[in-house]
Design a protein around this motif. Structure first.
Motif, PDB file in Angstrom:
ATOM      1  N   PRO A   1      42.587 -26.142  30.780  1.00 21.54           N
ATOM      2  CA  PRO A   1      41.491 -25.709  31.641  1.00 21.54           C
ATOM      3  C   PRO A   1      41.402 -24.196  31.762  1.00 21.54           C
ATOM      4  N   ASP A   2      42.455 -23.462  31.401  1.00 22.27           N
ATOM      5  CA  ASP A   2      42.376 -22.013  31.618  1.00 22.27           C
ATOM      6  C   ASP A   2      42.395 -21.201  30.326  1.00 22.27           C
ATOM      7  N   VAL A   3      43.588 -20.875  29.803  1.00 21.83           N
ATOM      8  CA  VAL A   3      43.650 -20.001  28.625  1.00 21.83           C
ATOM      9  C   VAL A   3      44.330 -20.750  27.471  1.00 21.83           C
ATOM     10  N   ILE A   4      44.536 -20.045  26.360  1.00 19.15           N
ATOM     11  CA  ILE A   4      45.187 -20.671  25.213  1.00 19.15           C
ATOM     12  C   ILE A   4      46.693 -20.718  25.442  1.00 19.15           C
TER      13      ILE A   4
ATOM     14  N   SER B   1      50.408 -22.810  23.722  1.00 23.26           N
ATOM     15  CA  SER B   1      50.813 -23.434  22.471  1.00 23.26           C
ATOM     16  C   SER B   1      52.036 -24.315  22.712  1.00 23.26           C
TER      17      SER B   1
ATOM     18  N   ASP C   1      48.460 -25.094  18.989  1.00 21.22           N
ATOM     19  CA  ASP C   1      47.791 -24.377  20.069  1.00 21.22           C
ATOM     20  C   ASP C   1      46.999 -25.336  20.947  1.00 21.22           C
TER      21      ASP C   1
ATOM     22  N   ILE D   1      43.756 -25.139  23.159  1.00 14.46           N
ATOM     23  CA  ILE D   1      42.660 -24.182  23.270  1.00 14.46           C
ATOM     24  C   ILE D   1      41.544 -24.742  24.147  1.00 14.46           C
ATOM     25  N   PRO D   2      41.141 -23.988  25.173  1.00 18.43           N
ATOM     26  CA  PRO D   2      40.037 -24.455  26.017  1.00 18.43           C
ATOM     27  C   PRO D   2      38.809 -24.785  25.165  1.00 18.43           C
ATOM     28  N   GLY D   3      38.191 -25.921  25.450  1.00 17.43           N
ATOM     29  CA  GLY D   3      36.971 -26.280  24.747  1.00 17.43           C
ATOM     30  C   GLY D   3      37.202 -26.823  23.353  1.00 17.43           C
ATOM     31  N   ARG D   4      38.477 -26.947  22.967  1.00 15.37           N
ATOM     32  CA  ARG D   4      38.760 -27.505  21.643  1.00 15.37           C
ATOM     33  C   ARG D   4      39.690 -28.681  21.799  1.00 15.37           C
TER      34      ARG D   4
ATOM     35  N   THR E   1      42.686 -30.641  20.378  1.00 15.72           N
ATOM     36  CA  THR E   1      43.773 -30.548  19.400  1.00 15.72           C
ATOM     37  C   THR E   1      44.806 -31.625  19.695  1.00 15.72           C
TER      38      THR E   1
ATOM     39  N   GLU F   1      52.192 -19.433  22.847  1.00 19.49           N
ATOM     40  CA  GLU F   1      51.080 -18.483  22.792  1.00 19.49           C
ATOM     41  C   GLU F   1      51.017 -17.712  24.098  1.00 19.49           C
TER      42      GLU F   1
ATOM     43  N   CYS G   1      50.117 -16.469  27.331  1.00 21.74           N
ATOM     44  CA  CYS G   1      49.097 -17.067  28.195  1.00 21.74           C
ATOM     45  C   CYS G   1      49.079 -16.391  29.549  1.00 21.74           C
ATOM     46  N   GLY G   2      49.571 -15.174  29.602  1.00 20.03           N
ATOM     47  CA  GLY G   2      49.551 -14.480  30.877  1.00 20.03           C
ATOM     48  C   GLY G   2      50.954 -14.169  31.356  1.00 20.03           C
TER      49      GLY G   2
END
Ligand code: HEA
Ligand code: HEA
Ligand code: CUA
Ligand SMILES: [Cu+2]
Lengths: 634, 331, 200
Positions: B161-164, B166, B177, B179-182, B184, B202, B204-205
């Motif tokens: 829901p937030d960032v990428i 992995s 990974d 990935i938001p909107g993808r 996988t 990955e 992610c903050g």
């Protein structure tokens, strides 16, 4: 049109007075304003080099702090917030503000000298580029020191950089890109025009020094790669500033669009750094093996081939994003293919050594260190090019190891070698050989200790960009070793600094051609006079200084009453036009300041572009409006 | 140079052979990771040999060149051929490499039949794990920990829901990974029972470093036992202390973020705590799940995970012990 | 080092036109990098289209008229532009001055219509990704239009000052014409992408 009578030509003057006169015409005016208005490619090239190394030093110090933080589990040298800013600034500085600019800088300094002309094609654009670049450097580091340095990694993946960054940190990163891209593109345009049109008579395509080929390849790669990051960083700024939705998945945007655009630039970028490094090797090698580099054609073609291939590799940075497996395999193949031209170059260099009589001076030591180190990095590159292997080591310290081996082994080692090689040309004095050897061994051994363990750390499961790790992880030991190595490596740079400081004052006087090298930059004095060559040389071979005859062929008939350069034809380099070359001007600096502040301001409000447009336009008109000097009027 | 070459390789081999661990590429226990490891050793051997050969030739040319008197220009053509040969050899090796990785790739990408399907949702900075099932009432949720039966293919479906982020379990499979909107996914089969650790790979903050998780591979019957327990609601508090702890939980902010099935606590911001007591770690693999750590965490989450999204909720001393005891009782 | 003269370059001209000059190559280099920029932006448009289920996302395709008018204006302007270049090579001051003035006007005209083009997109840049990319493409081309018109106007003024008596200026004029051709050419693919792709 221009009044014929009072034209003064070099033929009208005796050798001595001619030199004085031409020097007077080409010199950088004195005084602070004069200093700021300089358009001499040597002055600007040196400014670039010094600036780049200064920020390399700073970024290196940042790396040392990172190393301290990672030396043991749960260290508290810096907190996560600091650490993220440090590694982002370290990476961004090293890539955008050091490696690429320093390579361009050497091209700006040496291309005109090596092709026997007096300045680059667009001297004022050159000055403008430097000022914008400096602006970018200062902005990035000022924001780091004011705790608003970018903290999203040197490739600023969205959505993190789009909506999750703290304050204006990601904007700082994106705007820094804009500055350095402007500078890089300016240099690229100059180099292309310079190499195509300003080669001295007789320098046909197959007589162009390999370093100049390197500069040309760099220029072309910049022309076609940098627009990609320009486009993407602009989109990012727009997303953040005026809320467009390029990368917003909820409104039809896409997160991977960023990665495609960035790496379409990002991969060529690494060869933009590496290829000039190899060109330096090919240029230095003959001086130390006392024979021309083996396989000139092969080397030049490898440069071109690598540059060309490198535009078809970008997806190998995205192997774990879940793209179609078959498509990915194609990029494995292309990534492997790129090893062939690189390998060919390595083989040619070894052949050159095999067939020559090496002189083990410091630059040659760095050449050997380069081959030793780079081949390791290249081979790990081939390993990560394999999709399955990459799914394991991607985003781990294995990759960190890979790219430091290729970046430092493949670009920094040649660069330091080049500093030792060309320092006499810059300053007229040699660097100390004894210190040089210490410098090399500290760099070489320190580097291996610092970065070899990272391969293993990566395989033991240590991801990159972690500000710390828990004690249950078996990483403490190797990290400690790596940190120690990093400090040994850093010491080598301190030694270099000391060597430079000492030699500037008390170094051995060099003379025109201390290494008995083959290329034209050694045909003039060290350091060169403002005009580079009082009389434009004529060449009839690839190694003009090894031709053996004691007098040097030159042309006559250039004007001696204004800045004039000789344009020659593209392929055969036959004399074609005598064009005047712009003189010193303060306007490039003014233009750089207006653009710089406009872009900086635009981080806070889009209206900045509107308000800024006027001053920018004014400074550009001021720049191009004729001032009634001899150069302008004819 | 040659001395260095020898040393370098020695270091490499020793240290590589030497390492193992529950978060390592080099002692694989999942089919996916095993075939990658095989490929890795193949690549490593070939590349190491290439490097040694190149270094040997370099060393020879340096030694030989020392003796060179006049620059030789006789055997230029022969050197040309040698180099051509080396390039040709390189091409062949690279083709082999490409094919090798292509086929490994195909084998690990193959779709499994009748896999155990688990939905993994990555958050800043923890993992939400949902076991899917045709029967709605057999679905259940947990966090930062996936239990799997050995021998059965696992299919992980990722969402963010937030960032990428992995997902990476080095011992079991390559990373994937999130990935938001993808959409996988990742499949693998664990060969050997055990506890494996993994970590978000990955960036992610700010707490990317503290986003670990565990895979617990069990014999099928043990797994079913565990699963049976997880499907059920939380065990009700049995004594006064635990009841008090429960009251603290639901009467404080806790309940607004955490779900404890079978109670009034239905928050969805944080991890589901229904069977928290049965988990290995607190805060995504940051510290082991012990009474002391739990109290420390609840009292001041940022002391353990400086930038965690969980706020510190002011609790009186005995409330703190009570709620911690209660949560630990949720086996 | 002692030198010997082997060549006398005094007879060579001091200025020329086209690919013999530096500025021409500089202009070409800038064109190629800007062309690359356009290509990538168009690539981004197509990428977004491919990865979205329907296109243009939730908006009607843009209004054809303004864009088409701009296209026509630009194509027409290419003709006098071509003549101006030949006059410059002939050092014909009178015609060049006239030509520049005409070109300045022919540059300003499409800029005015361009305003309606943004309007005719029927959505804002912050509506959704589609709005963002069309505004981006239009904006990108508009900046080029703007800068080149600016350049033409300045050059136009310059040619009416004492500085005009200079072969270099005529070379500048022909380079300016060269760049205008690029501005026109680069618009055609963008026009197609913006106005016809959504209709296919
Ligand atoms: C100077 C810069 C430089 C150079 C030259 C290279 C060279 C290569 N790189 Fe590297 N690379 C980087 C800089 C560079 N790289 C950086 C900075 C990153 C990380 C970015 C980031 O994520 O932050 C990266 C990341 C990176 C990745 C992504 C890894 C990941 O993120 O998961 C990959 C994957 O394919 C890759 C591959 C290669 C390959 C195949 C080469 C090849 O060109 C190597 C070719 C050379 C040789 C192979 C050695 C010499 C050849 C011979 C002796 C002949 C015989 C050899 C054989 C037959 C094999 N690189
Ligand atoms: C050319 C490129 C380059 C160079 C030379 C270096 C040099 C070094 N790098 Fe860097 N590095 C990158 C490019 C480079 N790096 C990139 C692109 C990344 C990825 C960033 C990201 O993930 O976003 C990275 C990331 C990176 C990491 C991983 C961080 C992480 O993932 O968490 C680490 C960790 O150890 C590291 C360490 C080092 C060290 C110890 C050096 C040493 O070589 C430094 C040597 C020391 C000095 C050069 C300083 C000494 C000099 C002086 C004392 C001179 C006097 C001082 C002044 C003049 C001011 N680097
Ligand atoms: Cu999640 Cu890194
Ligand atoms: Cu790459």
């Amino acid at each position: 049109m221009s009044a014929a009578p009072e034209i003064l030509r070099d033929t009208d003057l005796a050798e001595r007075s001619l030199e004085e006169r031409i020097t007077h015409i080409w010199r950088t005016p004195s005084g602070i304003i004069g200093w700021l208005s300089s358009v001499d490619h040597k002055v600007i090239g040196l400014r670039y080099i010094v600036t780049a190394f200064t920020f390399m030093g700073l970024a290196g110090v940042a790396a040392l702090i990172m190393r301290l933080q990672l030396a043991q589990p749960n260290m508290h040298v810096v907190n996560a917030d600091r650490y993220d800013q440090l590694f982002t600034t370290h990476g961004s500085t090293m890539m955008f503000l050091f490696a690429v600019p320093v390579m361009e800088a050497f091209a700006v300094y040496f291309v005109p000298l090596m092709i026997g002309t007096r300045n680059v094609a667009f001297p004022r654009l050159n000055a403008f580029g430097y000022w914008v670049y400096l602006f970018g450097c200062i902005m990035l580091w000022a924001s780091l020191f004011s705790n608003s340095g970018p903290d999203v990694g040197w490739f600023a993946y969205v959505p993190l950089s789009r909506g999750y960054g703290v304050g204006h940190r990601p904007d700082v990163w994106a705007q820094m890109i804009t500055y350095t891209e402007l500078a890089a593109l300016a240099v690229a345009v100059e180099i292309v025009a310079t190499v195509f049109k300003m080669r001295c008579p007789g320098m046909t395509l197959d007589r162009i020094p390999i370093f100049v080929w390197g500069g040309l390849v760099l220029a072309f790669m910049v022309l076609f790669a940098m627009p990609a990051v320009m486009v993407s960083s602009t989109m990012l700024i727009l997303d953040r500033l005026v809320n467009t939705h390029f990368f917003d998945v909820s409104l039809g945007g896409d997160a991977l669009l960023w990665q495609h655009l960035f790496w379409f630039f990002g991969h060529p970028e690494v060869y933009i750094i590496f290829l000039p490094g190899t060109a330096m090797i090919s240029t230095m090698l003959p001086a130390f093996t006392r024979r021309p580099v083996f396989g000139y054609m092969a080397v030049v073609l490898s440069l071109a081939a690598t540059a060309f291939f490198s535009f078809g590799l970008w997806v190998h940075h995205m192997f774990v994003t879940g793209l179609p497996r078959l498509g990915e395999s194609f990029f494995t193949a292309s990534s492997m293919a790129i090893a062939v031209p690189t390998g060919a170059q390595i083989f040619c260099w070894i052949a050159t050594i095999w067939d020559g009589r090496p002189r083990f001076a410091t630059p040659f030591l760095f050449i050997c260190g380069f081959i030793f180190t780079f081949v390791i990095g290249g081979l790990t590159g081939v390993m990560v090019a394999s999709v399955p292997l990459d799914t394991q080591v991607h985003d781990t310290y294995f990759v960190v190891a890979h790219f430091h081996y290729v970046l430092i082994g493949g670009a920094v080692f040649p660069l330091i070698g080049a500093v030792y090689y060309w320092f006499p040309k810059f300053t007229g004095r040699m660097l100390s050989e004894t210190l040089g050897r210490w410098n090399f061994w500290f760099a070489f051994i320190g580097f291996q200790i610092a970065f070899f363990p990272m391969h293993i750390l990566g395989l033991e499961g240590m991801p990159r960009r972690v500000y710390t790790y828990t004690p249950e992880m078996p990483w403490g030991g190797l990290n400690l070793i790596s940190t120690i190595g990093a400090f040994i490596f850093a010491t080598s740079f301190v030694l270099l600094l000391i060597n430079v400081a000492k030699s500037l004052r008390s170094g051995v006087l060099a003379g025109d051609n201390p290494w008995n090298a083959e290329t034209l930059e050694w045909a003039t004095t060290s350091p060169p006079l403002p005009q580079n060559f009082t009389r434009i040389p004529v060449v009839s071979s690839r190694a003009p200084l090894w031709s053996g005859d004691d007098t040097f062929p030159v042309i006559a008939g250039m004007r001696a009453d204004k800045r004039e350069v000789l344009l020659t034809t593209l392929t055969e380099a036959e004399p074609d036009i005598r064009e005047s070359s712009p003189g010193p001007s303060i306007w490039p600096l003014i233009a750089a300041l207006t653009t710089g502040f406009t872009l900086l301001w635009s981080i806070y409000t889009p209206w900045a572009i509107v308000y800024g447009a006027l001053p920018v336009a004014v400074s550009l008109i001021g720049w191009f409006w004729p001032k009634g000097t001899k150069e302008d009027e004819s | 140079m040659r001395r260095w070459a020898a040393l370098g390789v020695a270091v490499a081999v020793v240290s590589l052979a030497g390492c193992s661990g529950f978060q390592s590429v080099l002692n694989p226990e999942g089919d996916n990771a095993i075939s990658i490891a095989r490929l890795f050793w193949f690549f490593l051997t070939v590349c190491a040999s290439i490097w040694i050969v190149v270094m040997a030739i370099l060393a020879m040319s340096l030694v030989r060149a020392r003796r060179n008197t006049a620059p030789e220009t006789r055997d230029q053509r022969r050197m040309g051929f040698v180099i051509g040969g080396c390039v040709a050899a390189s091409v062949i090796i690279l083709v082999v490499f490409t094919l090798a990785s292509f086929f490994t790739n195909k084998s690990i990408a193959a779709a499994p039949e009748d896999p155990l399907t688990v939905k993994v949702e990555a958050h800043q900075w923890w993992w939400q794990v949902t076991y899917l099932d045709k029967r709605i009432d057999h679905r259940f949720e947990t966090a930062n920990e996936i239990h799997v039966p050995v021998g059965r293919p696992i299919l992980l479906q990722f969402e963010s829901p937030d960032v990428i982020h992995s997902f990476w379990m080095p011992n079991l499979a390559g990373k994937q990974d999130v990935i938001p909107g993808r959409f996988t996914e990742l499949t693998f089969t664990v060969e050997k029972p055990g506890i494996y650790r993994g970590q978000c790979a990955e960036f992610c903050g700010i707490e990317h470093a503290h986003m670990g998780m565990y895979v617990v591979a069990q014999e099928p019957f043990e797994f079913d036992k565990w699963r049976g327990r997880q499907i059920g609601d939380s065990v009700p508090p049995t004594n006064a202390m635990l009841r008090h702890g429960y009251m603290v939980f639901v009467s404080n902010a806790c309940a607004s973020c955490h779900t404890i099935r079978g109670t009034d606590a239905g928050g969805v911001v944080g991890p589901d705590l229904t069977h928290f007591g049965s988990r290995l770690s607190i805060a995504a693999g940051t510290v082991p799940n012990t009474m002391a750590n739990l109290q420390g965490w609840i009292a001041n989450p940022h002391g353990i995970k400086p930038y965690t999204q969980m706020p510190s909720v002011a609790l009186a001393g005995d409330d703190l012990t009570a709620v911690s005891q209660y949560l630990e009782s949720l086996k | 080092m002692k030198t010997r003269t082997v060549l006398d370059v005094s007879p060579l001209p001091e200025s020329s036109f086209g690919s013999r000059t530096l500025t021409w190559w500089g202009t070409l280099a800038f064109m190629s990098l800007e062309g690359m920029g356009f290509a990538l932006a168009i690539g981004a448009y197509i990428y977004l289209r491919v990865f979205s289920t329907h296109w243009p996302l939730n908006s009607p395709p843009p209004d054809l008229w303004p864009g088409t008018i701009v296209t026509i204006l630009l194509v027409i302007s290419a003709i006098p532009n071509h003549f101006m270049a030949t006059w410059a090579r002939a050092y014909d001051m009178r015609k060049v001055r006239a030509g520049l003035t005409l070109m300045s006007l022919l540059g300003i005209a499409p800029l005015i219509v361009r305003a309606f083009e943004f309007w005719g997109m029927r959505l804002r840049w912050d509506t959704d990704a589609y709005g963002s990319i069309v505004w981006f493409l239009l904006g990108l081309h508009t900046t080029h239009l703007l800068t080149d018109v600016g350049d033409t106007v300045v050059l136009n003024v310059l040619m009416f000052t004492r500085h005009s008596a200079n072969p270099r200026r005529f070379s500048d004029v022909s380079d300016n014409a060269f760049y205008w051709d690029f501005v026109v050419l680069s618009w055609l693919p963008i026009y197609f992408v913006l106005y016809w792709l959504p209709r296919l």
